[in-house]
Design a protein around this motif. Structure first.
Motif: not given
Length: 475
Positions: A437-464
């Motif tokens: 099941f977890v493997a079935s969710l693992m589609g690649r999402v690499v457009e800047p600012g976009k996130f897979a449906n199973w995870i929330a975005p972080p509060v802030m980015g790297i190095n401000r």
């Protein structure tokens, strides 16, 4: 000593150019390292330019700079914390004597074993994680994976430097062998069991970086106390980098929980099937992954009673976590500690000499630290109004090493028979269906600012930087 010399082929702050024999030996090892990276490093990443931090100093203030770099061109090197001229050994039988800058002959074999075992874990985790970039849930997460990978590579360099400089031909042979063993290989596996497990998906990766890199924190902290000063100085700097690895794990699981809680609230359900159907990871699956990674990691501390642990401590090779903050005599002869064993089908505590129980002392420190983070995960659920709470299983659950190896125990700590273990195992540990099941969710999402449906975005980015920053430029 705090600044790192990047004009040399191997960046360092140990005046490597003054030891031509050592420099040539390490420059001979360097192409083998790059070949290893090309063979089993992050898959398909050769032409990516990644927004990485690179150490430029070992001063805690301003020790790293950030910029886009191809990982293959990353400036791995040898960085030691500054030495203390008058440093004294502060535990064990040599307490009060001057720290060693060279390896005493009688401790040579044990020190080499410690360094090789630590060194072996570093390339192992790169190998375990090499496919994860192909299923990254965001560009932000992909960058974090790659940062961990290059730093594990540098931690390998740290141990290889010690082997080459202080252990002669034996050390050079051990350094070669670090590139020859491979995670999960049937004929030539990595030394420690947890580093031969697969890391099949990003939930496993977050659990690994939370729990197994936390084992790294405790092992490195114990080695940072060592009477062998070059090892202590090396591991102190490694800890600076290790902190990010644990952050990736803790924040990753937090973001998974945040998204799951959001779905549960939107659907007004705690039914795992409905949560899964909405493309989120149900809390039961998260708990089973937690149980597995926690139990595998606490085995890394070794047997609960160990004559080697006693020897390493009394010899001054490896201290305890935060040795300097402890208020005992730092020799420990005549002191005791409680360990667990099974008698007549029940778990019982027994007092044993503390020197023999130092693996257990370190394991218990790790458990306290781990529980604190799990409590922070529970605050995510609490804030979302979800009544379920994650728990760490009993420390005797699912153990494969020491007196508790093979004991059938429920996560709550109740001894169970074989029939109950078989009946309940699928409630307690991840099943093939969970992994699928977890493997079935693992589609690649690499457009800047976009996130897979199973995870929330972080509060802030790297190095401000903003969350939608171009952390990876695909060549």
């Amino acid at each position: 000593m705090s600044t790192i010399n990047y004009s040399e082929k191997i960046p360092n702050n140990v005046n490597l150019s003054e030891d031509r024999t050592l420099q040539r030996a390490l420059e001979g090892w360097q192409p083998n390292f790059i070949n290893w990276w090309d063979d089993v490093g992050p898959e398909g990443s050769t032409n990516h330019e990644v927004y990485l931090r690179t150490a430029v100093s070992v001063d805690p203030q301003g020790w790293a700079q950030f910029g886009h770099v191809k990982m293959r061109d990353y400036r791995w090197g040898i960085f030691l914390n500054p030495g203390e001229a008058e440093r004294k050994i502060h535990f064990g039988d040599h307490k009060g004597e001057a720290a060693w800058n060279d390896v005493p002959g009688e401790h040579r074999a044990n020190l080499r074993r410690i360094i090789v075992t630590q060194g072996d874990t570093e390339p192992a985790s790169v190998e375990q994680q090499r496919h994860l970039g192909l299923t990254a849930p965001s560009m932000y997460d992909l960058r974090n994976l790659f940062q961990i990978n290059v730093e594990e590579g540098r931690h390998l360099w740290a141990m290889v430097y010690l082997l080459h400089k202080h252990f002669g031909r034996d050390g050079r042979e051990e350094a070669e062998a670090l590139l020859q063993r491979q995670s999960g290989d049937q004929d030539n596996p990595r030394i420690l069991g947890a580093f031969n497990e697969k890391t099949p998906d990003w939930l496993a990766f977050f659990m690994f970086t939370y729990f197994t890199d936390r084992d790294g924190k405790f092992q490195l902290s114990a080695l940072a106390e060592s009477a062998f000063d070059p090892l202590a100085r090396t591991t102190k700097f490694m800890l600076t980098e290790e902190a990010h690895h644990m952050f990736v794990g803790e924040s990753g699981v937090s973001r998974v929980l945040q998204r799951t809680a959001q779905v549960m609230n939107e659907l007004k359900t705690d039914d795992p099937a409905k949560v899964r159907a909405a493309g989120a990871i149900d809390l039961g699956t998260v708990q089973r992954y937690l149980n597995f990674h926690y139990s595998v990691t606490i085995d890394l501390f070794g047997a609960d009673q160990s004559s080697n642990a006693a020897i390493f401590y009394s010899s001054g090779l490896k201290g305890r976590y935060e040795e300097g903050k402890r208020t005992d005599d730092h020799v420990l002869k005549g002191q005791t500690y409680k360990v667990l064993e099974v008698q007549n089908g029940q778990l019982v505590e027994k007092e044993v000499p503390m020197l023999n129980a130092l693996n257990e002392v370190l394991r218990d420190d790790f458990i306290t630290d781990s529980v604190a983070g799990v409590n922070r995960w529970n605050k995510v659920l609490e804030k979302a109004g979800i009544p379920t709470r994650l728990t760490v299983p009993h420390k005797a659950f699912n153990r494969q090493i020491g007196a508790l190896a093979g004991i059938r125990l429920s996560p709550e700590g109740r001894v169970v028979n074989a029939a109950e273990w078989e009946a309940k195992k699928a409630e307690w540990l991840p099943t093939p269906e969970d992994f699928a099941f977890v493997a079935s969710l693992m589609g690649r999402v690499v457009e800047p600012g976009k996130f897979a449906n199973w995870i929330a975005p972080p509060v802030m980015g790297i190095n401000r930087q903003p969350v939608d920053f171009e952390y990876v430029r695909f060549g």
